[in-house]
Design a protein around this motif. Structure first.
Motif, PDB file in Angstrom:
ATOM      1  N   GLU A 170       0.851  -1.199   0.000  1.00  0.00           N
ATOM      2  CA  GLU A 170       0.000   0.000   0.000  1.00  0.00           C
ATOM      3  C   GLU A 170       0.887   1.249   0.000  1.00  0.00           C
ATOM      4  O   GLU A 170       0.601   2.228  -0.694  1.00  0.00           O
ATOM      5  N   ASP A 174       2.038   3.741  -3.762  1.00  0.00           N
ATOM      6  CA  ASP A 174       1.969   5.198  -3.789  1.00  0.00           C
ATOM      7  C   ASP A 174       3.343   5.799  -4.111  1.00  0.00           C
ATOM      8  O   ASP A 174       3.453   6.757  -4.878  1.00  0.00           O
ATOM      9  N   ARG A 183       4.026  10.307 -11.718  1.00  0.00           N
ATOM     10  CA  ARG A 183       3.892  10.670 -10.304  1.00  0.00           C
ATOM     11  C   ARG A 183       4.828   9.850  -9.413  1.00  0.00           C
ATOM     12  O   ARG A 183       4.812   9.982  -8.196  1.00  0.00           O
ATOM     13  N   HIS A 185       7.817   8.826  -7.295  1.00  0.00           N
ATOM     14  CA  HIS A 185       8.613   9.771  -6.526  1.00  0.00           C
ATOM     15  C   HIS A 185      10.014   9.966  -7.097  1.00  0.00           C
ATOM     16  O   HIS A 185      10.554  11.073  -7.067  1.00  0.00           O
ATOM     17  N   SER A 245       7.509  13.899   6.676  1.00  0.00           N
ATOM     18  CA  SER A 245       6.568  14.984   6.362  1.00  0.00           C
ATOM     19  C   SER A 245       7.116  16.348   6.747  1.00  0.00           C
ATOM     20  O   SER A 245       7.109  17.289   5.949  1.00  0.00           O
ATOM     21  N   GLU A 270       4.632  17.000  -2.274  1.00  0.00           N
ATOM     22  CA  GLU A 270       3.985  15.695  -2.416  1.00  0.00           C
ATOM     23  C   GLU A 270       4.310  14.796  -1.210  1.00  0.00           C
ATOM     24  O   GLU A 270       3.458  14.081  -0.701  1.00  0.00           O
ATOM     25  N   VAL A 272       4.962  15.689   1.861  1.00  0.00           N
ATOM     26  CA  VAL A 272       4.301  16.099   3.103  1.00  0.00           C
ATOM     27  C   VAL A 272       2.989  15.325   3.240  1.00  0.00           C
ATOM     28  O   VAL A 272       2.715  14.703   4.271  1.00  0.00           O
ATOM     29  N   GLU A 273       2.214  15.332   2.164  1.00  0.00           N
ATOM     30  CA  GLU A 273       0.903  14.690   2.198  1.00  0.00           C
ATOM     31  C   GLU A 273       1.023  13.164   2.140  1.00  0.00           C
ATOM     32  O   GLU A 273       0.370  12.452   2.904  1.00  0.00           O
ATOM     33  N   ALA A 274       1.885  12.678   1.258  1.00  0.00           N
ATOM     34  CA  ALA A 274       2.000  11.227   1.075  1.00  0.00           C
ATOM     35  C   ALA A 274       2.505  10.554   2.350  1.00  0.00           C
ATOM     36  O   ALA A 274       1.962   9.539   2.794  1.00  0.00           O
TER      37      ALA A 274
ATOM     38  N   ARG B  42      -4.641  10.425  -4.051  1.00  0.00           N
ATOM     39  CA  ARG B  42      -4.183   9.064  -3.758  1.00  0.00           C
ATOM     40  C   ARG B  42      -5.344   8.207  -3.284  1.00  0.00           C
ATOM     41  O   ARG B  42      -6.388   8.704  -2.896  1.00  0.00           O
ATOM     42  N   THR B  44      -5.488   6.224  -0.695  1.00  0.00           N
ATOM     43  CA  THR B  44      -5.684   6.308   0.750  1.00  0.00           C
ATOM     44  C   THR B  44      -5.295   7.713   1.178  1.00  0.00           C
ATOM     45  O   THR B  44      -4.232   8.199   0.781  1.00  0.00           O
ATOM     46  N   MET B  55      -2.538  21.999   6.566  1.00  0.00           N
ATOM     47  CA  MET B  55      -3.277  21.798   5.310  1.00  0.00           C
ATOM     48  C   MET B  55      -4.561  21.033   5.578  1.00  0.00           C
ATOM     49  O   MET B  55      -4.910  20.106   4.871  1.00  0.00           O
ATOM     50  N   CYS B  59      -3.942  15.623   6.823  1.00  0.00           N
ATOM     51  CA  CYS B  59      -2.857  15.524   7.797  1.00  0.00           C
ATOM     52  C   CYS B  59      -1.534  15.934   7.155  1.00  0.00           C
ATOM     53  O   CYS B  59      -1.280  15.608   6.000  1.00  0.00           O
ATOM     54  N   ASP B  60      -0.704  16.668   7.884  1.00  0.00           N
ATOM     55  CA  ASP B  60       0.644  16.980   7.403  1.00  0.00           C
ATOM     56  C   ASP B  60       1.726  16.535   8.392  1.00  0.00           C
ATOM     57  O   ASP B  60       2.873  16.972   8.305  1.00  0.00           O
ATOM     58  N   GLY B  61       1.343  15.680   9.334  1.00  0.00           N
ATOM     59  CA  GLY B  61       2.338  15.133  10.260  1.00  0.00           C
ATOM     60  C   GLY B  61       2.565  15.977  11.502  1.00  0.00           C
ATOM     61  O   GLY B  61       3.346  15.599  12.382  1.00  0.00           O
ATOM     62  N   LYS B  64       2.766  14.991  15.472  1.00  0.00           N
ATOM     63  CA  LYS B  64       3.971  14.531  16.180  1.00  0.00           C
ATOM     64  C   LYS B  64       4.642  15.681  16.939  1.00  0.00           C
ATOM     65  O   LYS B  64       5.238  15.485  17.979  1.00  0.00           O
TER      66      LYS B  64
END
Lengths: 339, 80
Positions: A170, A174, A183, A185, A245, A270, A272-274, B42, B44, B55, B59-61, B64
């Motif tokens: 999973e 991505d 897309r 990376h 992130s 990309e 940060v969100e991924a 994406r 998920t 954002m 979530c932007d982390g 933490k």
């Protein structure tokens, strides 16, 4: 985009000299064992790390003038093993053993481990003060991994039981662009390099990368290629995602501060969100799932996470120390072409 | 496990992760209150659960950095 092809780099000592000379000859000619390399500091040993890096690159890329059959040559593997052993021992010396209580919840232990990151504040420095030259150097260092992003961990996929395997897929699906090569990376990173006036060709900067940069990729490749280190490979990936992130937002901010466009910052934005998605799956479903299915590798999961942070800390300290002296952190400076 | 979709599974699953965001998987769209779709790229996605993301609603982390703590399962009620 064509298949990967790199040039043999310039040797940095007797080990890399011996290896590269053999690689230019017929495959299955006998490559003599180097014995036990005598290295005071294997992680910073230019000769050892470069030789190991090229030995591993046979699994990732073609090398001009090198017969591809060298990849599985028994004498090559034996030579490689002689380099891996002192390196593996040096990494193990930096990593404290896991405590019994940590093994009860690997996901929670990973959260604690990454919260105590031992490294210097490299991403904050780059965000607020990094010069254009330093930002470019950082990208060149990272290109060793980012132009093959996800590949070293992916060696571990077939070695996993179904639950951690599904979770890892999973994440990796991505990383590889979710079915869209544009897309992927590693492709996004090449675009960022291009936008910065750097050469996005795989392996283009190998001669400039110091041992400590090669060591971070070599450690990961070693975890990926050796089935016995599947725990470390997954712990490394989990910690990598969990520490991604926030630094990547900072690297994007650095490029914005220096006036670069959204196209150039896209790789970082990309991530940060991924990675805000990936870190949860990686820690709890992937690493936690592996620990549940194979408790005997749980300690190695935490080893992989801690080893990543230690080696990254060593690398980040090298960059910061060089920059403090007003010097390049590479073996030779890079000169970008105008975009 | 929330990662597997098969016949009989709900079309969308929302999973709170320990001390982290809500992960959303399946056939979903995210809209604002006016019904405008918020682009998601994406399969998920992670929705902010700590409230401090820069954002939101994604979530932007940041959870933490702010020491956000919450279990994956439902908290007992009334809390103490």
């Amino acid at each position: 985009m064509a298949g990967r092809l790199i040039e043999l780099p310039a040797p940095r000592g007797p080990l890399s000299e011996q290896l590269f000379e053999a690689l230019e000859g017929p495959a299955h000619a006998r490559l003599a064992s180097p014995g036990v390399p005598d290295s005071a500091d294997p992680i910073a040993d230019e000769d050892l790390q470069l030789a190991l890096y090229v030995a591993y690159e046979l699994h990732y890329t073609s090398i001009r003038g090198v017969d591809e059959r060298w990849e599985w040559s028994p004498s090559l593997l034996s030579f490689r093993g002689a380099l891996e052993r002192p390196f593996e021992e040096a990494v193990a010396e930096m990593v404290p053993p896991a405590e019994a209580a940590e093994l009860e919840s690997v996901g929670a232990a990973l959260q604690t481990i990454v919260a105590e990151d031992p490294g210097p504040p490299l991403s904050r420095y780059i965000e607020t003060q990094g010069t254009r030259g330093q930002v470019l150097e950082h990208v060149v260092h990272r290109s060793a991994y980012q132009l093959k992003e996800a590949d070293p961990h992916s060696w571990a996929i077939p070695r996993l039981s179904p639950r951690p395997k599904a979770a890892m897929l999973e994440v990796q699906f991505d990383e590889y662009g979710g079915g869209n090569a544009e897309r992927m990376h590693s492709v996004l990173f090449a675009k960022t390099m291009e936008g910065l006036g750097l050469d996005p060709e795989y392996g283009a900067y190998l001669d400039r990368l110091p041992a400590v940069t090669l060591a971070s990729v070599n450690m990961l490749t070693g975890f990926g290629l050796h089935r016995r280190r599947r725990g470390a490979a997954l712990g490394h990936l989990a910690a990598f995602e969990m520490t991604s992130s926030i630094p990547n937002r900072r690297y994007g901010n650095a490029l914005r501060r220096l006036g670069y466009s959204a196209e150039v910052t896209h790789f970082y934005d990309e991530h940060v969100e991924a990675d805000a998605v990936h870190e949860n799956i990686a820690a709890w479903d992937m690493a936690g799932g592996l620990a549940a299915d194979e408790p005997e590798v749980a300690a190695d999961i935490l080893f992989g996470a801690r080893a990543l942070l230690q080696v990254e800390a060593r690398w980040a300290s090298h960059l910061m120390a060089a920059w403090e002296e007003g010097e390049t952190s590479l073996r030779a400076p890079v000169v970008p072409v105008p975009a | 496990m929330a990662t597997n979709q098969s016949a009989g599974d709900p079309a969308v699953t929302i999973t709170p992760y320990p001390d982290g965001p809500y992960l959303v998987r399946g056939d979903f769209v995210v809209t604002d209150q006016e019904g405008n779709e918020l682009p998601t790229e994406r399969r998920t996605i992670a929705l902010c659960r700590c409230g401090k993301s820069r954002m939101r609603p994604f979530c932007d982390g940041t959870h933490k950095l702010v020491g956000f703590k919450a279990p994956s399962s439902q908290e007992p009620w009334p809390g103490d």
